[in-house]
Design an enzyme around this catalytic site. Structure first.
Site, PDB file in Angstrom:
ATOM      1  N   ASN A  23      13.624 -24.705   5.815  1.00  0.00           N
ATOM      2  CA  ASN A  23      14.423 -23.721   6.563  1.00  0.00           C
ATOM      3  C   ASN A  23      13.580 -22.580   7.141  1.00  0.00           C
ATOM      4  OD1 ASN A  23      17.368 -24.128   4.444  1.00  0.00           O
ATOM      5  ND2 ASN A  23      16.959 -25.012   6.444  1.00  0.00           N
ATOM      6  N   TRP A  62      30.196 -23.785  11.854  1.00  0.00           N
ATOM      7  CA  TRP A  62      31.460 -23.062  11.621  1.00  0.00           C
ATOM      8  C   TRP A  62      31.538 -21.855  12.558  1.00  0.00           C
ATOM      9  CZ3 TRP A  62      32.714 -18.081  10.269  1.00  0.00           C
ATOM     10  CH2 TRP A  62      34.022 -17.852   9.795  1.00  0.00           C
ATOM     11  N   ASP A 104      26.379 -26.706   3.483  1.00  0.00           N
ATOM     12  CA  ASP A 104      25.927 -26.926   4.857  1.00  0.00           C
ATOM     13  C   ASP A 104      27.057 -26.688   5.862  1.00  0.00           C
ATOM     14  OD1 ASP A 104      24.114 -27.524   6.809  1.00  0.00           O
ATOM     15  OD2 ASP A 104      24.182 -29.691   6.520  1.00  0.00           O
ATOM     16  N   SER A 135      16.056 -24.098   2.046  1.00  0.00           N
ATOM     17  CA  SER A 135      15.073 -25.139   1.748  1.00  0.00           C
ATOM     18  C   SER A 135      13.675 -24.727   2.199  1.00  0.00           C
ATOM     19  CB  SER A 135      15.477 -26.446   2.438  1.00  0.00           C
ATOM     20  OG  SER A 135      15.239 -26.354   3.835  1.00  0.00           O
TER      21      SER A 135
HETATM   22  C1  IPE Z   1      20.073 -28.252   3.799  1.00  0.00           C
HETATM   23  O1  IPE Z   1      20.714 -27.953   4.983  1.00  0.00           O
HETATM   24  C2  IPE Z   1      19.553 -26.995   3.178  1.00  0.00           C
HETATM   25  C3  IPE Z   1      20.553 -26.072   2.706  1.00  0.00           C
HETATM   26  C4  IPE Z   1      21.833 -26.259   2.692  1.00  0.00           C
HETATM   27  C5  IPE Z   1      20.029 -24.851   2.198  1.00  0.00           C
HETATM   28  P1  IPE Z   1      19.961 -28.077   6.392  1.00  0.00           P
HETATM   29  O2  IPE Z   1      20.963 -27.680   7.407  1.00  0.00           O
HETATM   30  O3  IPE Z   1      18.699 -27.321   6.350  1.00  0.00           O
HETATM   31  O4  IPE Z   1      19.643 -29.616   6.433  1.00  0.00           O
HETATM   32  P2  IPE Z   1      19.338 -30.563   7.673  1.00  0.00           P
HETATM   33  O5  IPE Z   1      18.322 -29.881   8.527  1.00  0.00           O
HETATM   34  O6  IPE Z   1      20.631 -30.759   8.399  1.00  0.00           O
HETATM   35  O7  IPE Z   1      18.857 -31.836   7.057  1.00  0.00           O
HETATM   36  C1  IPE Z   2      23.750 -24.039   5.713  1.00  0.00           C
HETATM   37  O1  IPE Z   2      24.308 -23.941   6.984  1.00  0.00           O
HETATM   38  C2  IPE Z   2      23.024 -22.774   5.298  1.00  0.00           C
HETATM   39  C3  IPE Z   2      21.557 -22.888   5.275  1.00  0.00           C
HETATM   40  C4  IPE Z   2      20.852 -23.966   5.471  1.00  0.00           C
HETATM   41  C5  IPE Z   2      20.834 -21.676   4.999  1.00  0.00           C
HETATM   42  P1  IPE Z   2      23.450 -24.224   8.286  1.00  0.00           P
HETATM   43  O2  IPE Z   2      22.818 -22.957   8.728  1.00  0.00           O
HETATM   44  O3  IPE Z   2      22.525 -25.358   8.053  1.00  0.00           O
HETATM   45  O4  IPE Z   2      24.593 -24.643   9.296  1.00  0.00           O
HETATM   46  P2  IPE Z   2      24.531 -25.827  10.353  1.00  0.00           P
HETATM   47  O5  IPE Z   2      24.212 -27.064   9.579  1.00  0.00           O
HETATM   48  O6  IPE Z   2      23.490 -25.471  11.340  1.00  0.00           O
HETATM   49  O7  IPE Z   2      25.909 -25.873  10.921  1.00  0.00           O
HETATM   50 MG    MG Z   3      22.699 -27.374   8.270  1.00  0.00          MG
END
Ligand code: IPE
Ligand code: IPE
Ligand code: MG
Length: 261
Positions: A86, A43, A38, A83
């Site tokens: 997502n 980043w 995550d 997920s």
């Molecule tokens: C969890 O991260 C899913 C993955 C890392 C693929 P998210 O960024 O989707 O989770 P939430 O929304 O912060 O709970």
């Molecule tokens: C994790 O990073 C990757 C996926 C969930 C695909 P994020 O895209 O959730 O990054 P943040 O949490 O928004 O920084």
């Molecule tokens: Mg995230």
């Protein structure tokens, strides 16, 4: 899993001040580590970049993590890449991720061959774009004969959906007389999850400091140790992995019992 200790020492040679390979007991490395990758978006945003750049940078962190896992001798590494929730992201980001999964997998297949890594997927692949689906199938076919570490990529994975799917399958088997309802126990449920045949993770790492599971492996993490780091996923590296293993080894795992003092 077999490890090459000379190679591992070389890999961990230039250690930062706070951590070194000698801080961990190589005989007690967790056999299955799972990671919620995550913080890619944050980043990128912290650097004034588009979120997509964070996902691209995250691939490098994942490659290093696969290599680290093989060198430490893990039996399995599983990672949460996308997920079931997502899909709610902007279409452009979803498309980019699906494209990135496909192109990365093709590019990294030689690494899987070289390291004897067997690929698995956790999640419903049927809903993926055809190109991504086809590349995933190719990855499965090409690595099915490998006997080294299992690398399980959770894509379109949601733990509640996984459990509901297991319930449907078991109900079907009861209806058709394959099993008796009274025979449904924890093992039968576990065998109907995407992780069938894999040991439960011993260590779960989540990057970016979030203290939640986000619908990940709810069943399988029942007794897993958690390590949360504030590091964003693209910054994750072999040293932070070692810090997580060191933290894991300092835990007192009681599994509901008591430990003799
Ligand atoms: C969890 O991260 C899913 C993955 C890392 C693929 P998210 O960024 O989707 O989770 P939430 O929304 O912060 O709970
Ligand atoms: C994790 O990073 C990757 C996926 C969930 C695909 P994020 O895209 O959730 O990054 P943040 O949490 O928004 O920084
Ligand atoms: Mg995230």
């Amino acid at each position: 899993m077999q490890r090459d200790e000379a190679l591992l020492r070389e890999y961990y040679a230039a250690a930062p001040a706070d951590i070194s390979l000698s801080d961990i007991d190589l005989e007690r490395v967790p056999s299955h580590v799972s990671i919620i990758m995550d913080g890619n978006g944050r980043w990128a945003q912290a650097r004034g970049l588009d979120r997509s750049k964070g996902h691209v940078a995250g691939v490098d962190a994942l490659r290093e993590t696969v290599t680290t896992s093989v060198r430490l001798g893990l039996d399995a590494l599983s990672v949460y890449a996308f997920s079931t929730e997502n899909w709610r992201r902007p279409q452009r980001e979803v498309d980019l991720l699906m494209h990135l999964f496909a192109t990365t997998l093709v590019k990294e297949l030689p690494l899987f061959h070289q390291e004897n890594v067997r690929l698995r997927f956790l999640g419903d692949l049927e809903a993926l774009p055809k190109k991504t689906y086809d590349v995933f199938q190719r990855g499965l076919d090409e690595t099915s004969g490998h006997t080294g570490m299992i690398f399980a990529l959770a894509v379109n994975y949601g733990s509640r959906a996984e459990i509901a799917r297991a319930c449907r399958q078991i109900a079907d088997e009861v209806a058709t007389g394959i099993i008796d309802a009274s025979a449904i126990d924890e093992q039968v449920v576990a065998e109907h999850l995407y992780t069938t045949g894999m040991p439960d993770p011993e260590l779960l790492i989540r990057t970016s400091g979030e203290l939640r599971l986000s619908n990940y492996l709810l069943w399988q993490l029942a007794y897993t140790e958690f390590y949360v780091t504030d590091m964003m996923w693209p910054d994750f590296n072999r040293w932070e992995f070692l810090r997580a293993v060191r933290a894991f080894q300092s835990r007192n795992r009681r599994f509901g019992g008591v430990v003799a003092s």
